[in-house]
Design a protein around this motif. Structure first.
Motif, PDB file in Angstrom:
ATOM      1  N   TRP A  39       0.846  -1.193   0.000  1.00 30.82           N
ATOM      2  CA  TRP A  39       0.000   0.000   0.000  1.00 30.82           C
ATOM      3  C   TRP A  39       0.886   1.249   0.000  1.00 30.82           C
ATOM      4  CZ3 TRP A  39      -4.573  -1.668  -1.137  1.00 30.82           C
ATOM      5  CH2 TRP A  39      -5.114  -2.815  -0.564  1.00 30.82           C
ATOM      6  N   PRO A  40       0.665   2.180  -0.912  1.00 24.19           N
ATOM      7  CA  PRO A  40       1.567   3.345  -1.017  1.00 24.19           C
ATOM      8  C   PRO A  40       1.338   4.420   0.039  1.00 24.19           C
ATOM      9  CG  PRO A  40      -0.135   3.469  -2.700  1.00 24.19           C
ATOM     10  CD  PRO A  40      -0.310   2.145  -2.007  1.00 24.19           C
ATOM     11  N   ASP A  41       0.171   4.415   0.700  1.00 22.80           N
ATOM     12  CA  ASP A  41      -0.170   5.501   1.630  1.00 22.80           C
ATOM     13  C   ASP A  41      -0.594   4.899   2.973  1.00 22.80           C
ATOM     14  OD1 ASP A  41      -1.207   7.635   3.045  1.00 22.80           O
ATOM     15  OD2 ASP A  41      -2.176   8.555   1.310  1.00 22.80           O
ATOM     16  N   PRO A  42       0.328   4.782   3.945  1.00 22.07           N
ATOM     17  CA  PRO A  42      -0.010   4.166   5.230  1.00 22.07           C
ATOM     18  C   PRO A  42      -1.140   4.888   5.976  1.00 22.07           C
ATOM     19  CG  PRO A  42       2.367   4.322   4.974  1.00 22.07           C
ATOM     20  CD  PRO A  42       1.759   5.103   3.852  1.00 22.07           C
ATOM     21  N   ALA A  43      -1.188   6.216   5.865  1.00 17.08           N
ATOM     22  CA  ALA A  43      -2.237   6.963   6.565  1.00 17.08           C
ATOM     23  C   ALA A  43      -3.614   6.617   5.990  1.00 17.08           C
ATOM     24  CB  ALA A  43      -1.978   8.460   6.459  1.00 17.08           C
ATOM     25  N   GLN A  44      -3.680   6.504   4.678  1.00 17.01           N
ATOM     26  CA  GLN A  44      -4.953   6.137   4.041  1.00 17.01           C
ATOM     27  C   GLN A  44      -5.356   4.718   4.421  1.00 17.01           C
ATOM     28  OE1 GLN A  44      -5.266   5.536  -0.386  1.00 17.01           O
ATOM     29  NE2 GLN A  44      -6.396   7.459  -0.236  1.00 17.01           N
ATOM     30  N   LEU A  45      -4.374   3.819   4.523  1.00 18.87           N
ATOM     31  CA  LEU A  45      -4.659   2.452   4.947  1.00 18.87           C
ATOM     32  C   LEU A  45      -5.242   2.430   6.359  1.00 18.87           C
ATOM     33  CD1 LEU A  45      -4.511  -0.629   4.651  1.00 18.87           C
ATOM     34  CD2 LEU A  45      -2.125  -0.494   5.432  1.00 18.87           C
ATOM     35  N   ARG A  46      -4.660   3.193   7.272  1.00 18.35           N
ATOM     36  CA  ARG A  46      -5.181   3.232   8.643  1.00 18.35           C
ATOM     37  C   ARG A  46      -6.606   3.771   8.675  1.00 18.35           C
ATOM     38  NH1 ARG A  46       0.199   4.937   9.645  1.00 18.35           N
ATOM     39  NH2 ARG A  46      -0.447   7.128   9.615  1.00 18.35           N
ATOM     40  N   GLU A  47      -6.891   4.752   7.838  1.00 20.61           N
ATOM     41  CA  GLU A  47      -8.240   5.311   7.773  1.00 20.61           C
ATOM     42  C   GLU A  47      -9.243   4.252   7.294  1.00 20.61           C
ATOM     43  OE1 GLU A  47     -10.735   8.838   5.429  1.00 20.61           O
ATOM     44  OE2 GLU A  47      -8.569   8.628   5.147  1.00 20.61           O
ATOM     45  N   VAL A  48      -8.870   3.511   6.271  1.00 20.58           N
ATOM     46  CA  VAL A  48      -9.756   2.475   5.730  1.00 20.58           C
ATOM     47  C   VAL A  48      -9.990   1.377   6.760  1.00 20.58           C
ATOM     48  CG1 VAL A  48      -9.856   0.592   4.041  1.00 20.58           C
ATOM     49  CG2 VAL A  48      -9.272   2.915   3.308  1.00 20.58           C
ATOM     50  N   ILE A  49      -8.945   0.955   7.450  1.00 16.10           N
ATOM     51  CA  ILE A  49      -9.100  -0.075   8.476  1.00 16.10           C
ATOM     52  C   ILE A  49     -10.057   0.402   9.568  1.00 16.10           C
ATOM     53  CG2 ILE A  49      -7.880  -1.285  10.324  1.00 16.10           C
ATOM     54  CD1 ILE A  49      -5.495  -1.512   8.404  1.00 16.10           C
TER      55      ILE A  49
ATOM     56  N   ARG B 115     -10.314   0.557  -1.980  1.00 15.08           N
ATOM     57  CA  ARG B 115     -11.022  -0.518  -2.668  1.00 15.08           C
ATOM     58  C   ARG B 115     -11.541  -1.575  -1.689  1.00 15.08           C
ATOM     59  NH1 ARG B 115     -10.598  -1.933  -7.974  1.00 15.08           N
ATOM     60  NH2 ARG B 115      -9.954  -0.257  -9.370  1.00 15.08           N
ATOM     61  N   MET B 116     -10.920  -1.686  -0.528  1.00 17.36           N
ATOM     62  CA  MET B 116     -11.422  -2.644   0.467  1.00 17.36           C
ATOM     63  C   MET B 116     -12.798  -2.237   0.980  1.00 17.36           C
ATOM     64  SD  MET B 116      -8.101  -3.912   2.660  1.00 17.36           S
ATOM     65  CE  MET B 116      -7.473  -2.287   3.122  1.00 17.36           C
ATOM     66  N   VAL B 117     -13.080  -0.955   1.044  1.00 18.13           N
ATOM     67  CA  VAL B 117     -14.404  -0.497   1.443  1.00 18.13           C
ATOM     68  C   VAL B 117     -15.421  -0.860   0.360  1.00 18.13           C
ATOM     69  CG1 VAL B 117     -15.813   1.502   2.059  1.00 18.13           C
ATOM     70  CG2 VAL B 117     -13.437   1.361   2.841  1.00 18.13           C
ATOM     71  N   THR B 118     -15.023  -0.699  -0.902  1.00 22.62           N
ATOM     72  CA  THR B 118     -15.903  -1.107  -1.999  1.00 22.62           C
ATOM     73  C   THR B 118     -16.146  -2.612  -1.960  1.00 22.62           C
ATOM     74  OG1 THR B 118     -14.995   0.695  -3.351  1.00 22.62           O
ATOM     75  CG2 THR B 118     -16.248  -1.016  -4.493  1.00 22.62           C
ATOM     76  N   ALA B 119     -15.106  -3.389  -1.625  1.00 20.14           N
ATOM     77  CA  ALA B 119     -15.273  -4.840  -1.504  1.00 20.14           C
ATOM     78  C   ALA B 119     -16.299  -5.178  -0.432  1.00 20.14           C
ATOM     79  CB  ALA B 119     -13.935  -5.493  -1.191  1.00 20.14           C
ATOM     80  N   TYR B 120     -16.243  -4.475   0.681  1.00 18.53           N
ATOM     81  CA  TYR B 120     -17.231  -4.688   1.748  1.00 18.53           C
ATOM     82  C   TYR B 120     -18.639  -4.369   1.230  1.00 18.53           C
ATOM     83  CZ  TYR B 120     -19.914  -3.957   6.012  1.00 18.53           C
ATOM     84  OH  TYR B 120     -20.887  -4.011   6.978  1.00 18.53           O
TER      85      TYR B 120
END
Length: 415
Positions: free
Chosen positions: A26-36, A158-163
């Motif tokens: 994942w290129p953006d760790p902050a965005q990943l934390r937000e999605v999680i 995209r993980m939110v879209t998957a959900y």
């Protein structure tokens, strides 16, 4: 270098989390934390009660009193067309389950490869076309199949879209569970046979997604993966000391492990000890993907030694992944003759040992695709370009799927 197809041993540093294979960068760790964080706040996709029902049905199969039929897309896609396909695939799976139940006089549990099959392992992290290198397509939950830098960039949103897409698929499946399917060639009595409601499964590959959707059952205090009813660990990620096995060992869902021809009895015994130390029927399934040319040689020792250990693991045949071929033009395909040969051998091995051949795991679609060769209305090599729509591996079409269901019903039938 590890030989192709084997599973390397991975050892984590002291005090660290086990190594997680096949994860995107994942290129953006902050965005990943937000999605999680967003996923942790979402409602569970499946309930503990549903998951417990699946486990109970798998326990019946593990003790020889039922069959599992698992099938669907190699890789699910996002969008309205994929939702329509999921609805059609659910109908097809119910039809196939009815055929199997009628022919075998056993209850059949249909489980879709759907509502979560949005991440795929890859043999190479980079794909090259005409001298251009880009990250490999890892499923719609990670990046897009189109070959451009923008589309192949991993995007955690995209993980939110998957959900969201999974939630809609599940809504359609639950609505359809009350509807009995029509089956060409089956009697009215067969349609009313003991076919269970359809449930869902996927490979628990994308650990950021899976961990974010773990929930605690308020009634029991147990932890369960709310992303799907039945989760499996792939051939490339089944390291007993790896992060995927650690994750599966920590949830109460029924879990499966894909097993290829390089697996050893000691590996399977170690996996059984890690994933099902209590030896509870319905908890663990081994899905064998040997290939028609290897299954008779490899499977007997694996089944025999696992059975001798006392493990009640359910054994299921995936006759697809070991039989993938590439044409001279570079297209992936599979021959129905190879698929049926592996199914025949799977059943024969179990009957020779005295164990239960517990079901099938298939890549299929209700669409009239031309991706696998053969069938009663045969797809020929020159037909492959006519309607090949899979973004990953080739799937059986509706006619081929029903062909296999009728053949399997005969092979599994009373003898």
């Amino acid at each position: 270098m590890t030989p192709t197809g084997t599973v390397p041993t991975v050892t984590a540093a002291a005090g660290s989390r086990p190594y997680a294979a096949q994860q995107p960068e994942w290129p953006d760790p902050a965005q990943l934390r937000e999605v999680i964080g967003l996923l942790r706040d979402r409602p569970p996709l499946v309930s503990p009660a549903e998951t417990a029902r699946v486990r109970a049905r798998l326990a019946e199969a593990a003790t020889g009193n039922a069959l599992l039929l698992q099938g669907g897309h190699c890789a699910e896609e996002f969008g309205a067309r994929a939702l329509r396909e999921a609805t059609a695939n659910a109908v097809l799976l119910r039809q196939m389950a009815t055929v199997l139940s009628y022919g075998t006089a056993l209850p059949v549990l249909p489980v879709g490869r759907m509502a979560g099959q949005y991440a795929k392992p890859r043999s190479r992290p980079i794909e090259t076309r005409e001298g251009m290198e880009l990250p490999s397509y890892r499923g719609d939950a990670v990046n897009a199949a189109g070959f451009s830098a923008r589309e192949r960039r991993p995007d955690p949103r995209r993980m939110v879209t998957a959900y969201d897409q999974s939630a809609e698929v599940l809504h359609r499946i639950r609505a359809g569970n009350a509807v009995q399917p029509d089956v060409p060639g089956a009697t009215e009595a067969a349609v009313e046979g003991p076919v269970e409601d359809l449930y869902v499964s996927h490979e628990a590959l994308l650990l950021d997604y899976e961990r974010a959707l773990v929930r605690t059952d308020p009634a029991t205090g147990g932890r369960y993966a709310s992303s799907g009813h039945l989760l499996w660990i792939g051939e490339r990620t089944r390291q007993v000391d790896g992060a995927h096995v650690e994750f599966a060992a920590g949830v109460d869902n029924p879990v499966a492990v894909k097993v290829g021809p390089t697996a050893t009895p000691d590996e399977l015994l170690a996996l059984a000890a890690a994933l099902d130390p209590g030896m509870r029927p319905g908890r663990l399934t081994f899905v064998t993907r040997m290939g028609a040319d290897r299954i008779r040689e490899v499977l007997p020792e694996l089944v025999g030694k696992v059975a001798a250990s006392g493990s009640p693991a359910l054994w299921v045949c995936d006759p697809m992944h070991g039989n993938t071929r590439t044409t001279e033009d570079g297209a992936k395909t599979r021959w129905m003759s190879d698929i049926t040969d592996e199914v025949r051998a799977f059943i024969a091995v179990h009957r020779a040992i005295g164990t239960h051949p517990g079901g099938l795991h298939l890549e299929l679609t209700a669409d009239d695709v031309t991706e696998c060769l053969g069938g009663s209305t045969p797809v020929r090599p020159e037909d492959l370009d006519r309607h090949y729509t899979s973004v990953c591996d080739p799937r059986l079409n509706r006619g081929q799927s029903l062909d296999l269901a009728f053949l399997a019903a005969h092979l599994w039938g009373p003898h």
